[in-house]
Write an enzyme that holds these catalytic residues in place. Sequence first.
Site, mmCIF file in Angstrom:
data_model
loop_
_atom_site.group_PDB
_atom_site.id
_atom_site.type_symbol
_atom_site.label_atom_id
_atom_site.label_comp_id
_atom_site.label_asym_id
_atom_site.label_seq_id
_atom_site.Cartn_x
_atom_site.Cartn_y
_atom_site.Cartn_z
ATOM 1 N N HIS A 289 38.385 35.372 30.892
ATOM 2 C CA HIS A 289 37.358 36.269 30.373
ATOM 3 C C HIS A 289 36.560 36.963 31.454
ATOM 4 O O HIS A 289 35.696 37.777 31.162
ATOM 5 C CB HIS A 289 36.406 35.479 29.476
ATOM 6 C CG HIS A 289 35.625 34.425 30.209
ATOM 7 N ND1 HIS A 289 36.228 33.398 30.888
ATOM 8 C CD2 HIS A 289 34.295 34.254 30.376
ATOM 9 C CE1 HIS A 289 35.297 32.623 31.434
ATOM 10 N NE2 HIS A 289 34.127 33.116 31.146
ATOM 11 N N CYS A 290 36.809 36.670 32.730
ATOM 12 C CA CYS A 290 35.976 37.203 33.813
ATOM 13 C C CYS A 290 36.739 38.105 34.772
ATOM 14 O O CYS A 290 36.441 39.288 34.880
ATOM 15 C CB CYS A 290 35.331 36.059 34.596
ATOM 16 S SG CYS A 290 34.053 35.168 33.695
ATOM 17 N N ILE A 291 37.709 37.555 35.479
ATOM 18 C CA ILE A 291 38.291 38.276 36.612
ATOM 19 C C ILE A 291 38.977 39.587 36.194
ATOM 20 O O ILE A 291 38.804 40.604 36.860
ATOM 21 C CB ILE A 291 39.256 37.361 37.387
ATOM 22 C CG1 ILE A 291 38.483 36.167 37.961
ATOM 23 C CG2 ILE A 291 39.913 38.132 38.538
ATOM 24 C CD1 ILE A 291 39.347 35.166 38.684
ATOM 25 N N ILE B 151 38.215 41.454 33.695
ATOM 26 C CA ILE B 151 37.289 42.307 32.927
ATOM 27 C C ILE B 151 36.089 42.744 33.753
ATOM 28 O O ILE B 151 35.762 43.943 33.821
ATOM 29 C CB ILE B 151 36.796 41.559 31.668
ATOM 30 C CG1 ILE B 151 37.984 41.084 30.823
ATOM 31 C CG2 ILE B 151 35.856 42.440 30.862
ATOM 32 C CD1 ILE B 151 38.845 42.183 30.276
ATOM 33 N N ASP B 152 35.421 41.802 34.396
ATOM 34 C CA ASP B 152 34.120 42.084 35.008
ATOM 35 C C ASP B 152 34.162 43.174 36.075
ATOM 36 O O ASP B 152 33.262 44.024 36.112
ATOM 37 C CB ASP B 152 33.529 40.802 35.594
ATOM 38 C CG ASP B 152 33.229 39.761 34.524
ATOM 39 O OD1 ASP B 152 33.424 40.066 33.333
ATOM 40 O OD2 ASP B 152 32.818 38.644 34.868
#
Length: 437
Positions: free
Chosen positions: A277-279, A281-282
Amino acid sequence: MHVDQSEPLGDNAATRTGPVDLAVIGLGYVGLPLAREATTVGLRVVGLDRDPHVVAGLNAGRSHVDDVSGDDVRRMLAAGFTAHTDDDCLARAQTVVICVPTPLDGDGGPDLSAVTSAARAVAARLRPGQLVVLESTTYPGTTEEVVRPLLERGSGLRAGEDFALAFSPERIDPGNTGHGLRETPKVVGGCTPSCAERAVAFYGKLVDTVVQAKGTREAEMAKLLENTYRHVNIALVNELAIISHELGVDLWDAIRCADSKPFGFQAFRPGAGVGGHCIPIDPGYLSYKVRSSLGYDFRFVGLAQEINRRMPEYVVRRAQDLLNTADRPLHGSRVLLLGVTYKPDVADRRESPAVPVARLLRRLEAEVSFHDPYVPEWTVDDVPVPRADDALAAARDHDLTVLLQDHSSYDLPALADAARLLFDTRGRIFRPGVEVL
């Protein structure tokens, strides 16, 4: 649609009708651990989620999140926690924390629809003296430029005067048993010094260390910096994996040697792509902010995205080459994918590179199956992928086995013995006859 309307476990009458200390909006991988920690320290907590199945399951003592067990949920319920689909629970909370998803839209820009919807729901019920915190990952300026106006226009109240508003980036790492919510320092940035003071005091009840940022923009940037750093460095070793293979260099051994340096180096390792959910997307949020506000591209992020996105194609090409060495075409070959989650020992499949790997293999007309102890069924592009019941038996039966995720339950030496051909994308099995990324 059937929704379980049974009464929640335990005696939760107080949190169904009376004042509460905390309302958490979004009861997923971020919000549910936050609610659990708050109930553990004795706070009265309610949760709000738009999915009636999630709410019904939680109120019946069932968890849908890897890091929160059913026993955890039942303890939360016994402590007074209740989950709701109705926004009215927000009006009874002293503190409201927004933990909703912030995916990318179809054009690669930020999709803040869940954040704006949550902010409007809070605004309609905002009272003087409340603290509102945004934890959803977003670009610098969102709290001040998007959330604050929605709260102020919808309530007639002023941030920093009538209510407190802050941003605190989530740092949940699914499956990490060593660094849970309490052990991981919490960054907090307020719209005003008084807002920051309120937020620091709140999180000080839940975590061991609170780090105060200069403001909300700095706290928002801190989260993007953390994951952009990882994204860029993973892209570096992914490209090095491609180069090293062509040069005849064992990159895994080079990483091992470099990691012996006690300063100035942090080991990152290649893989079939990036997930979670992070790398993936962010960094896109940061790229959007640079492009929309400054008019030029954040080139490091663009290059990293290009490299990481092509890794599934590279993995499939290496798989095809490995089959060719055994005088088998990829077309018609039976290929087993082991581990389709984005990281080991969790069920989370968000942005998993296993999806594009399976898609590309199918496009080349391979017969694709999978095994994953955490995934009972899996579909790619709305087409089910056959599931093998036993990894070892399936490895014996397939022309090629590709280790995409090294779950701890896998007996890797036994898999190496069983597989006709084995392609290890995780760098775990170094022995003759095993192809390593």
